[in-house]
Write a protein that holds these residues in place. Structure first.
Motif, PDB file in Angstrom:
ATOM      1  N   ILE A 191       0.133   0.954  -3.035  1.00  0.00           N
ATOM      2  CA  ILE A 191       0.172   1.886  -3.981  1.00  0.00           C
ATOM      3  C   ILE A 191      -0.217   1.207  -5.326  1.00  0.00           C
ATOM      4  O   ILE A 191       0.213   1.772  -6.438  1.00  0.00           O
ATOM      5  CB  ILE A 191       1.486   2.833  -4.198  1.00  0.00           C
ATOM      6  CG1 ILE A 191       2.731   1.782  -4.439  1.00  0.00           C
ATOM      7  CG2 ILE A 191       1.564   3.528  -2.958  1.00  0.00           C
ATOM      8  CD1 ILE A 191       3.833   2.614  -4.602  1.00  0.00           C
ATOM      9  N   HIS A 192      -0.775   0.066  -5.249  1.00  0.00           N
ATOM     10  CA  HIS A 192      -1.001  -0.664  -6.518  1.00  0.00           C
ATOM     11  C   HIS A 192      -1.564  -0.029  -7.830  1.00  0.00           C
ATOM     12  O   HIS A 192      -1.156  -0.082  -8.822  1.00  0.00           O
ATOM     13  CB  HIS A 192      -1.836  -1.856  -6.241  1.00  0.00           C
ATOM     14  CG  HIS A 192      -1.920  -3.004  -6.900  1.00  0.00           C
ATOM     15  ND1 HIS A 192      -2.928  -3.037  -8.066  1.00  0.00           N
ATOM     16  CD2 HIS A 192      -1.090  -4.078  -7.333  1.00  0.00           C
ATOM     17  CE1 HIS A 192      -2.867  -3.988  -9.108  1.00  0.00           C
ATOM     18  NE2 HIS A 192      -1.731  -4.674  -8.535  1.00  0.00           N
ATOM     19  N   CYS A 234       0.178  -4.485  -1.807  1.00  0.00           N
ATOM     20  CA  CYS A 234       0.729  -3.269  -2.274  1.00  0.00           C
ATOM     21  C   CYS A 234      -0.100  -2.047  -2.246  1.00  0.00           C
ATOM     22  O   CYS A 234      -1.177  -1.894  -2.800  1.00  0.00           O
ATOM     23  CB  CYS A 234       1.248  -3.191  -3.732  1.00  0.00           C
ATOM     24  SG  CYS A 234       1.784  -1.571  -4.443  1.00  0.00           S
ATOM     25  N   ILE A 241       3.451   8.657  -6.874  1.00  0.00           N
ATOM     26  CA  ILE A 241       3.721   7.655  -5.552  1.00  0.00           C
ATOM     27  C   ILE A 241       3.457   8.835  -4.718  1.00  0.00           C
ATOM     28  O   ILE A 241       2.702   8.625  -3.540  1.00  0.00           O
ATOM     29  CB  ILE A 241       4.728   7.175  -5.547  1.00  0.00           C
ATOM     30  CG1 ILE A 241       5.018   5.903  -6.363  1.00  0.00           C
ATOM     31  CG2 ILE A 241       5.107   6.537  -3.821  1.00  0.00           C
ATOM     32  CD1 ILE A 241       6.335   5.227  -6.359  1.00  0.00           C
ATOM     33  N   GLU A 299       6.938   8.699 -12.021  1.00  0.00           N
ATOM     34  CA  GLU A 299       6.497   7.650 -11.269  1.00  0.00           C
ATOM     35  C   GLU A 299       6.381   8.045  -9.961  1.00  0.00           C
ATOM     36  O   GLU A 299       5.294   7.740  -9.047  1.00  0.00           O
ATOM     37  CB  GLU A 299       6.924   6.554 -11.455  1.00  0.00           C
ATOM     38  CG  GLU A 299       6.799   5.918 -12.881  1.00  0.00           C
ATOM     39  CD  GLU A 299       7.404   4.504 -13.154  1.00  0.00           C
ATOM     40  OE1 GLU A 299       6.898   3.649 -13.703  1.00  0.00           O
ATOM     41  OE2 GLU A 299       8.327   4.125 -12.749  1.00  0.00           O
ATOM     42  N   CYS A 322       7.849  -8.346  -4.543  1.00  0.00           N
ATOM     43  CA  CYS A 322       7.983  -7.165  -3.271  1.00  0.00           C
ATOM     44  C   CYS A 322       9.126  -7.374  -2.225  1.00  0.00           C
ATOM     45  O   CYS A 322       9.648  -6.530  -1.713  1.00  0.00           O
ATOM     46  CB  CYS A 322       6.799  -7.117  -3.044  1.00  0.00           C
ATOM     47  SG  CYS A 322       5.221  -6.891  -3.970  1.00  0.00           S
ATOM     48  N   CYS A 334       7.047  -2.645 -11.675  1.00  0.00           N
ATOM     49  CA  CYS A 334       6.176  -3.708 -11.073  1.00  0.00           C
ATOM     50  C   CYS A 334       4.880  -4.139 -11.952  1.00  0.00           C
ATOM     51  O   CYS A 334       4.620  -5.426 -11.986  1.00  0.00           O
ATOM     52  CB  CYS A 334       5.550  -2.921  -9.712  1.00  0.00           C
ATOM     53  SG  CYS A 334       6.789  -2.388  -8.635  1.00  0.00           S
ATOM     54  N   ARG A 335       4.504  -3.352 -12.560  1.00  0.00           N
ATOM     55  CA  ARG A 335       3.430  -3.848 -13.625  1.00  0.00           C
ATOM     56  C   ARG A 335       3.862  -4.720 -14.707  1.00  0.00           C
ATOM     57  O   ARG A 335       3.202  -5.661 -14.899  1.00  0.00           O
ATOM     58  CB  ARG A 335       2.868  -2.526 -14.418  1.00  0.00           C
ATOM     59  CG  ARG A 335       1.986  -1.534 -13.421  1.00  0.00           C
ATOM     60  CD  ARG A 335       1.972  -0.309 -14.345  1.00  0.00           C
ATOM     61  NE  ARG A 335       1.416   0.809 -13.276  1.00  0.00           N
ATOM     62  CZ  ARG A 335       0.012   0.934 -12.861  1.00  0.00           C
ATOM     63  NH1 ARG A 335      -0.456   0.201 -13.726  1.00  0.00           N
ATOM     64  NH2 ARG A 335      -0.181   1.840 -12.121  1.00  0.00           N
ATOM     65  N   ARG A 355       1.314   1.889  -8.897  1.00  0.00           N
ATOM     66  CA  ARG A 355       2.827   1.182  -8.803  1.00  0.00           C
ATOM     67  C   ARG A 355       3.524   1.403 -10.035  1.00  0.00           C
ATOM     68  O   ARG A 355       3.036   1.506 -11.097  1.00  0.00           O
ATOM     69  CB  ARG A 355       2.522  -0.359  -8.511  1.00  0.00           C
ATOM     70  CG  ARG A 355       2.006  -0.993  -9.779  1.00  0.00           C
ATOM     71  CD  ARG A 355       1.287  -2.437  -9.409  1.00  0.00           C
ATOM     72  NE  ARG A 355       0.835  -3.033 -10.431  1.00  0.00           N
ATOM     73  CZ  ARG A 355      -0.272  -2.820 -11.034  1.00  0.00           C
ATOM     74  NH1 ARG A 355      -0.932  -1.999 -10.700  1.00  0.00           N
ATOM     75  NH2 ARG A 355      -0.496  -3.796 -12.151  1.00  0.00           N
ATOM     76  N   CYS A 371       3.077 -11.682  -3.125  1.00  0.00           N
ATOM     77  CA  CYS A 371       4.086 -10.436  -3.101  1.00  0.00           C
ATOM     78  C   CYS A 371       5.586 -10.753  -2.986  1.00  0.00           C
ATOM     79  O   CYS A 371       6.327 -10.292  -2.243  1.00  0.00           O
ATOM     80  CB  CYS A 371       3.791  -9.920  -1.727  1.00  0.00           C
ATOM     81  SG  CYS A 371       3.852 -10.848  -0.149  1.00  0.00           S
ATOM     82  N   CYS A 428       9.751  -4.191   0.254  1.00  0.00           N
ATOM     83  CA  CYS A 428       9.396  -2.648  -0.390  1.00  0.00           C
ATOM     84  C   CYS A 428       8.482  -2.140   0.667  1.00  0.00           C
ATOM     85  O   CYS A 428       7.648  -2.589   1.321  1.00  0.00           O
ATOM     86  CB  CYS A 428       8.352  -2.959  -1.567  1.00  0.00           C
ATOM     87  SG  CYS A 428       7.903  -1.529  -2.365  1.00  0.00           S
TER      88      CYS A 428
END
Length: 215
Positions: A120-121, A118, A81, A77, A65, A128-129, A124, A62, A110
């Motif tokens: 909210i993976h 994460c 979320i 996005e 992050c 981030c991806r 995300r 991470c 974050c």
């Protein structure tokens, strides 16, 4: 513009069938992420074949992050979320997340990072991806974009634009969509996740909890 294959797309796409019927924008968002994820998977494989470097990013890693000061996030996005946090995250992570959102400061990690994961993976942001590092895992506090740029994946612009094209109805862009993307007008909507205030999201979570408790 090179298209993503249908079979690869379907394999990568996440589905929230009942929720997609309630929220038309959710299908657009999930389509967009499927395009991004499929393209990234191919790019990682190509990187390995050409440079013989494996992906350094693994479960539990991470560093990005924690170190990234700018995490781009778009309005389409953000609604994803909000939806996922409000309706899908369960206890005890839910209460921990409320606390982190309430006391979040821009200098913190974050706010969606809990126990090195994460939360909210699945939804995300694109940024981030697309951030993937090869070779040696990141050192503590390292941002490899600046320390070893060659080890950081460069996303395919065509695939990124293809993903953005799928969500333009969210912005009520009806005409000349390709021009809107090619002229980078989509990026005028971007925000920095680290600079956002999250009190409205906490309220949405609390309102949802109260409604659920009354049923």
């Amino acid at each position: 513009m090179q298209k993503i294959g249908k079979s690869e797309f379907n394999r990568r796409r996440v589905n929230f069938e009942s929720d997609e019927s309630r929220f038309p924008w959710l299908s657009m968002l999930l389509d967009s992420y499927a395009i991004i994820d499929t393209a990234i998977e191919s790019a990682i494989e190509l990187q390995y074949r050409s440079k013989q470097k494996g992906l350094a990013c693994q479960n539990g890693c991470c560093h990005c992050c924690k170190t990234h000061k700018d995490i781009p996030v778009y309005p389409h996005e953000l609604v994803g979320i909000y939806f996922y946090v409000t309706e899908k995250i369960k206890m005890p992570v839910r209460e921990t997340l409320k606390w982190q959102l309430q006391f979040f400061k821009q200098t913190d990690f974050c706010p969606f990072l809990i126990s090195s994961s994460c939360v909210i993976h699945i939804l995300r942001p694109t940024a981030c991806r697309q951030f993937n590092v090869f070779g040696t895992p990141c050192a503590e506090g390292e941002d490899p974009f600046f320390t070893r740029r060659d080890d950081v994946l460069t996303p395919n612009v065509n695939h990124t634009n293809q993903a953005f094209l799928t969500v333009l109805d969210f912005y009520e862009i009806k005409d000349d969509k390709k021009n809107f993307i090619q002229n980078n007008k989509i990026h005028t909507h971007v925000k920095n996740l680290r600079e956002l205030k999250w009190l409205q999201l906490i309220k949405a979570m609390n309102d949802y909890d109260l409604k659920a408790a009354s049923l």
